[in-house]
Design an enzyme around this catalytic site. Structure first.
Site, PDB file in Angstrom:
ATOM      1  N   LEU A   1      -7.626  -5.362  -1.678  1.00 34.62           N
ATOM      2  CA  LEU A   1      -6.644  -4.481  -2.291  1.00 34.62           C
ATOM      3  C   LEU A   1      -5.320  -5.043  -1.810  1.00 34.62           C
ATOM      4  O   LEU A   1      -5.069  -5.099  -0.612  1.00 34.62           O
ATOM      5  CB  LEU A   1      -6.836  -3.040  -1.823  1.00 34.62           C
ATOM      6  N   ASP A   2      -4.468  -5.507  -2.729  1.00 33.27           N
ATOM      7  CA  ASP A   2      -3.334  -6.322  -2.289  1.00 33.27           C
ATOM      8  C   ASP A   2      -2.417  -5.570  -1.329  1.00 33.27           C
ATOM      9  O   ASP A   2      -2.414  -4.343  -1.263  1.00 33.27           O
ATOM     10  CB  ASP A   2      -2.571  -6.885  -3.494  1.00 33.27           C
ATOM     11  N   LYS A   3      -1.660  -6.334  -0.574  1.00 39.20           N
ATOM     12  CA  LYS A   3      -0.876  -5.807   0.544  1.00 39.20           C
ATOM     13  C   LYS A   3       0.032  -4.665   0.135  1.00 39.20           C
ATOM     14  O   LYS A   3       0.195  -3.680   0.876  1.00 39.20           O
ATOM     15  CB  LYS A   3      -0.054  -6.937   1.174  1.00 39.20           C
ATOM     16  N   ASN A   4       0.636  -4.736  -1.045  1.00 35.63           N
ATOM     17  CA  ASN A   4       1.599  -3.725  -1.471  1.00 35.63           C
ATOM     18  C   ASN A   4       0.946  -2.491  -2.088  1.00 35.63           C
ATOM     19  O   ASN A   4       1.643  -1.541  -2.439  1.00 35.63           O
ATOM     20  CB  ASN A   4       2.588  -4.327  -2.473  1.00 35.63           C
ATOM     21  N   SER A   5      -0.381  -2.523  -2.220  1.00 40.75           N
ATOM     22  CA  SER A   5      -1.108  -1.388  -2.793  1.00 40.75           C
ATOM     23  C   SER A   5      -1.743  -0.552  -1.691  1.00 40.75           C
ATOM     24  O   SER A   5      -1.923  -1.006  -0.565  1.00 40.75           O
ATOM     25  CB  SER A   5      -2.190  -1.886  -3.755  1.00 40.75           C
TER      26      SER A   5
END
Length: 226
Positions: free
Chosen positions: A97-101
């Site tokens: 789950l990408d860093k900004n999510s």
């Protein structure tokens, strides 16, 4: 199977960590030092630090990941998820789950179950709630749901439900890198908030941001029966 996969399936350590153990001469197979990537049988006499290996108790965790945490087991990466959760035992994130999510990420030491969840052909559902930088219309909803060209790949048809004029729910059955952000960008929108709320039968409801819980026996059983 290879020694790396066996150790991962047993919940001992990651496949990458096995390479380090082999280099340090800490694994012995049938009386001989293990070779990198060696093929083994479950029936082999395998020692780690002179003790017979055995399958560890399986661990299944649902974590509500905050934004800013990177879903990697590589501890050299700043703000990695392993340091964040600080669990007293070997676990790893199932997928990314990408860093900004933010939102739901499963953590486990069960390599076999993790592989089954991540296998693209199984088309397991993952649900997200997404807010973009400006209002959208029915054309956006229809286009997103029918599939979008992303990095030379056409995304699978998916379910997209309008929540408000700038927020929608989306249910995917694949996990391309930053897929939702790239899909929205193809229509001229920028994602400003992305939260995963469900993975197959596991929901994020009741888990505060930054907190986690163990999966129930029923949840694990349902995942295992997929």
């Amino acid at each position: 199977m290879r020694i790396n996969k066996l150790f991962s399936n047993y919940g001992i350590c990651s496949r990458t960590d096995v390479n380090r153990l082999v280099e340090e001469n800490r694994i012995i197979v049938n009386g001989k030092l293990c070779l990198p990537g060696q093929w083994v049988e479950v029936e082999d006499n395998i020692l780690l630090d002179n003790d017979n290996i055995k399958a560890r108790d399986k661990i299944y965790i649902a974590l509500n990941k905050p934004a800013g945490i990177t879903c990697t087991a590589e501890k050299s990466v700043e703000s990695n998820i392993i340091d964040f959760i600080n669990f007293p035992g070997y676990i790893f994130p199932v997928g990314r789950l990408d860093k900004n999510s933010k939102g739901l990420i499963l953590m486990t030491n069960d390599g076999e179950l993790a592989n089954n969840i991540l296998e693209s052909k199984n088309e397991h559902e993952k649900e997200y709630i997404v807010t973009v930088n400006k209002p959208f219309d029915d054309f956006f909803i229809k286009g997103m749901s029918e599939g979008v060209q992303v990095c030379a790949v056409m995304t699978r048809p998916c379910k997209v439900i309008m929540v408000s004029n700038d927020t929608f729910r989306i249910i995917l059955t694949q996990g391309l890198n930053k897929q939702i952000r790239r899909m929205a960008k193809a229509f001229g929108y920028t994602v400003i908030s992305l939260e995963r709320t469900r993975i197959i039968n596991i929901k994020i409801s009741g888990i505060d941001v930054g907190s986690w819980r163990y999966l129930t026996e029923i949840e694990v059983s349902e995942l295992s029966n997929l």
